[in-house]
Enzyme design. Structure first.
Site, PDB file in Angstrom:
ATOM      1  N   TYR A 477      35.766   1.513  -1.531  1.00 32.84           N
ATOM      2  CA  TYR A 477      34.512   1.588  -1.006  1.00 32.84           C
ATOM      3  C   TYR A 477      33.784   2.398  -2.184  1.00 32.84           C
ATOM      4  O   TYR A 477      32.848   1.905  -2.874  1.00 32.84           O
ATOM      5  CB  TYR A 477      34.428   1.891   0.209  1.00 32.84           C
ATOM      6  CG  TYR A 477      33.185   2.047   0.762  1.00 32.84           C
ATOM      7  CD1 TYR A 477      32.469   0.616   1.106  1.00 32.84           C
ATOM      8  CD2 TYR A 477      32.407   3.076   0.916  1.00 32.84           C
ATOM      9  CE1 TYR A 477      31.151   0.535   1.625  1.00 32.84           C
ATOM     10  CE2 TYR A 477      30.758   3.088   1.423  1.00 32.84           C
ATOM     11  CZ  TYR A 477      30.511   1.553   1.674  1.00 32.84           C
ATOM     12  OH  TYR A 477      29.120   1.712   2.178  1.00 32.84           O
ATOM     13  N   SER A 557      29.910  -4.608   0.592  1.00 35.87           N
ATOM     14  CA  SER A 557      28.696  -3.957   0.773  1.00 35.87           C
ATOM     15  C   SER A 557      28.382  -2.923  -0.620  1.00 35.87           C
ATOM     16  O   SER A 557      28.560  -3.608  -1.683  1.00 35.87           O
ATOM     17  CB  SER A 557      28.553  -2.873   2.054  1.00 35.87           C
ATOM     18  OG  SER A 557      27.407  -2.547   2.290  1.00 35.87           O
ATOM     19  N   ASP A 640      22.264 -11.641   6.772  1.00 27.62           N
ATOM     20  CA  ASP A 640      22.411 -10.345   6.706  1.00 27.62           C
ATOM     21  C   ASP A 640      21.389  -9.598   6.378  1.00 27.62           C
ATOM     22  O   ASP A 640      20.573  -9.897   5.342  1.00 27.62           O
ATOM     23  CB  ASP A 640      23.393 -10.224   5.281  1.00 27.62           C
ATOM     24  CG  ASP A 640      24.094  -8.783   4.932  1.00 27.62           C
ATOM     25  OD1 ASP A 640      23.539  -7.857   5.713  1.00 27.62           O
ATOM     26  OD2 ASP A 640      24.599  -8.699   4.346  1.00 27.62           O
ATOM     27  N   HIS A 675      26.006  -8.654   8.216  1.00 25.37           N
ATOM     28  CA  HIS A 675      26.708  -7.939   7.364  1.00 25.37           C
ATOM     29  C   HIS A 675      28.319  -7.569   7.547  1.00 25.37           C
ATOM     30  O   HIS A 675      29.022  -7.123   6.850  1.00 25.37           O
ATOM     31  CB  HIS A 675      26.051  -6.734   7.295  1.00 25.37           C
ATOM     32  CG  HIS A 675      26.368  -5.521   6.101  1.00 25.37           C
ATOM     33  ND1 HIS A 675      26.062  -6.063   4.846  1.00 25.37           N
ATOM     34  CD2 HIS A 675      26.980  -4.433   5.976  1.00 25.37           C
ATOM     35  CE1 HIS A 675      26.271  -5.152   3.932  1.00 25.37           C
ATOM     36  NE2 HIS A 675      26.969  -4.067   4.618  1.00 25.37           N
TER      37      HIS A 675
END
Length: 707
Positions: A477, A557, A640, A675
């Site tokens: 991430y 993301s 989203d 999302h």
């Protein structure tokens, strides 16, 4: 509706090369859009794809065309049906959420296995018979309307809950009478970002934060500005709610109100640009008390732990990059932080007040340890955990010895435990039974060296009998102070049991090693995040975990940005890539919905130094023609409203417009999904089957039926 719309598009060509089918991508029109900043001209030929798919027929047609091509390609993958069948079995197990005890009742979520949405239950005693309070599975035909956040009143007689439709971040708040099951007339609109609401002690109402009603047609695109905090009294319309707190001078501030367990303090946490944090407090025992701001800092983290009488307990990075616990004496005219628990070598990842003790969860090389302290800060032992993994925090109340926590690891399904503070006894409260043998899997941690010499930890998970280089999925991430910790996913088990390897890299940008680890991967240091991830891939090959042409990468993301950036920088290193709901246009991200919050990690595109840095790695702007790219399956969703799908739409169009080799470069666009949160189980299974079949094809993983 977009996935199956009939749109005139070029058909999937049947000719093949030695490497892959030649795909006729939809023809995406371009516009003559060139923006100039600081003397730099930047083309944006797919600007029109930023428009909301629900309001622009041309964007909707493009989505349908892309999905038709993607669906046709995915239908050719031999492992897709095998993965779907196996995923269906792996997801079919009973799972529980951590219970919330209020008024002697226990509120908890439960999913029987393949329910699209988890159901909320209540028990009148610890081991009593659970009864259904809210079953959202009948709220919509497609299962995409979810019960999101919820909170019982202190007496357990009312339940405040939020409804999430189609994966949107927007919520509707409703109130349920727990005894009768009746939904009251109270309704609150335009709440976002979780349940930013909290009951008053007597259950007569609650405080909440909301945004103004957006302009029609802009509900899922416009920036979230001008938040306010209100009090809602039960039985009254929202229009009558009392305004408690606002900052018209700071339209970009966002508020998170919460009431301490004793019901005395309303604590309003404020976040603003520049990593700005404020904490504003009202004493609810004083009818006319005015909001008092007791913390006002930049680039310092503050989180409220709880209170006892006039003492507030907080965690902070002030003078402690790995966090410490402090108190504030609210009886003082000017409360000043007093250190209670000093900074540790490990990173403090959260704390709570339970049974007259402080329960502090620490990260030790991305693994959890839970330490106890007395209320005056003295060490009081540890909580004995069932193994190496992640604890989701010990929940409970200061005046009750009963606490609960969740524990999981990569091959250990999430188990709920009850903790007795007085006896220190840990007992299972809900143990899942799963359709695989966790003992067959090995979880190890190793440290590798990044480009600048930084040592970075990485977890490697695989079947114990996998000893040769194998197809590997690398995940990370790397942003927003978010640690990536060991956790269970039935979807990942489907990949692992086929002989695939999972690697999870704890790259900079997260909080695994505190504020310095976060700062080392944000703003002008963002390239460190990409270097760490690339080094992880190189290390996996060098160590023989995987081989050249066997490495796939995944991130969502901010992690989708990560995947898009490293593919541009090192396309030769990866065989396949799965960027999900990614931030792909780094020059315009702050113009939509929640994007304005991200400037603290990414920078402000309107500032020259930030602009020039962002342009160096923006995935949309750095696709390189004439270079062979890995196979790419990007994913997003039409609803989203956090990372608007235009990011992925534009990125996909750019990929497909360039000569980057014969491997497929596709996008999978889900409908009535946002999302990620609230996504129905059947959609999760369908999507995961597609993703695993895609990377299995391009990493050489032979997919076989599992008995």
């Amino acid at each position: 509706m977009y996935r199956h719309a009939l749109v005139a598009i070029a058909c999937l060509m049947t000719s093949t090369t030695a490497l892959a089918q030649t795909i006729a991508y939809p023809q995406t029109r371009t516009v003559d859009q060139v923006d100039e900043q600081f003397g730099v001209k930047v083309a944006d030929p797919y600007r029109w794809l930023e428009n909301d798919v629900r309001n622009d027929p041309q964007v909707a047609a493009w989505v349908a065309a892309e999905n038709k091509v993607t669906d046709a390609y995915l239908a050719t993958l031999p492992g897709r049906d095998i993965f779907k069948q196996r995923l269906t079995k792996l997801f079919d197990y009973e799972r529980f959420g951590v219970p919330n005890r209020e008024g002697g009742r226990y509120f908890y979520s439960r999913n029987s296995g393949l329910q699209n949405q988890s159901v909320l239950y209540v028990r009148d005693s610890l081991n009593g018979q659970g009864r259904v309070l809210i079953d959202p599975n009948g709220w919509s035909k497609d299962g995409a309307t979810a019960l999101a956040e919820w909170a019982p009143s202190k007496d357990g007689k009312r339940l405040l809950y939020s409804i999430q439709d189609g994966g949107s971040d927007w919520r509707k708040l409703r109130v349920l009478d727990v005894d009768t099951g009746k939904v009251l007339d109270d309704q609150i609109d335009w709440v976002k970002y979780g349940l930013s609401a909290s009951w008053v002690k007597d259950g007569s109402g609650f405080y909440y934060a909301r945004f103004p009603t957006p302009e029609k047609g802009q509900e899922f695109q416009s920036q979230n500005l001008n938040a306010k905090v209100y009090f809602h009294r039960l039985g009254t319309p929202q229009s009558a709610d009392r305004l408690i707190y606002e900052r018209p001078d700071q339209p970009r501030f966002t508020f998170y109100p919460g009431i301490t367990d004793d019901g005395r303090w309303l604590v309003i946490s404020t976040s603003g640009p520049g990593d700005h944090t404020e904490i504003t407090v009202l004493d609810l025992t004083k009818p006319n008390d005015r909001p008092r701001t007791i913390v006002n800092t930049d680039n310092v983290d503050w989180n409220t732990v709880g209170s006892k009488d006039s003492t507030l307990y907080l965690t902070t990075t002030q003078g402690a990059p790995r966090l410490r616990i402090v108190t504030l004496d609210m009886a003082a005219a000017n409360p000043q932080p007093k250190e209670l628990v000093a900074e540790d070598k490990a990173v403090l990842n959260g704390a709570s007040l339970v049974g007259g003790r402080i329960m502090a969860a620490y990260l030790v090389d991305a693994k959890t340890e839970v330490k106890r302290f007395t209320l005056d800060g003295k060490p009081d032992g540890t909580i004995e955990l069932p193994g190496i993994g992640t604890v989701g925090g010990v929940g409970g109340e200061l005046d009750n010895n009963e606490g609960f926590f969740a524990f999981s690891s990569f091959a250990t399904p999430t188990t709920i435990y009850r903790y007795d503070v007085a006896t220190r006894q840990v007992t299972p409260w809900a143990t899942p039974k799963v359709a695989f043998d966790p003992a067959q899997y090995d979880v190890r941690q190793r440290f590798y060296t990044s480009k600048d010499g930084t040592k970075v930890p990485m977890f490697i998970v695989k079947r114990k009998d996998v000893t040769k280089p194998a197809p590997t999925l690398l995940y990370a991430y790397g942003g927003f102070n978010v640690p990536i910790l060991p956790g269970f996913s039935p979807g990942r088990i489907a990949w692992l049991e086929q002989g695939g390897v999972l690697a999870v890299a704890n790259i900079r940008g997260g909080s695994e090693y505190g504020k310095e680890w976060h700062d080392g991967g944000k703003l002008l240091n963002k390239q460190n995040v990409f270097d760490d991830f690339i080094a992880a891939g190189e290390d996996l090959i060098a160590q023989g975990v995987t081989g050249k042409g066997q490495l796939a990468i995944q991130g969502g993301s901010n992690g989708g940005l990560l995947v898009g950036a490293v593919v541009n920088q090192r396309p030769d290193l990866f065989a396949a890539a799965l960027p999900a709901v990614g931030v792909m246009d780094m020059l315009r991200f702050d113009r939509f919905t929640a994007g304005r919050y991200w400037v603290d990690d990414y920078g402000v595109p309107a500032k020259e130094a930030d602009f020039r840095n962002l342009l160096t790695y923006s995935p949309y702007h750095n696709v390189k023609a004439g270079v062979t790219y890995p196979a790419i399956l990007a994913t997003t969703a039409d609803t989203d409203d956090r990372v608007v799908p235009g990011h992925t739409f534009k990125y996909t169009a750019m990929l497909q417009s360039k000569d980057i080799g014969p491997k497929p470069h596709l996008v999978r666009i889900e409908t009535r999904a946002g999302h990620g949160s609230g996504k129905p189980t059947d959609k999760v299974i369908e999507e995961t089957a597609d993703l695993w079949a895609f990377i299995a094809k391009w990493t050489g993983l032979a997919v076989k039926p599992v008995n």
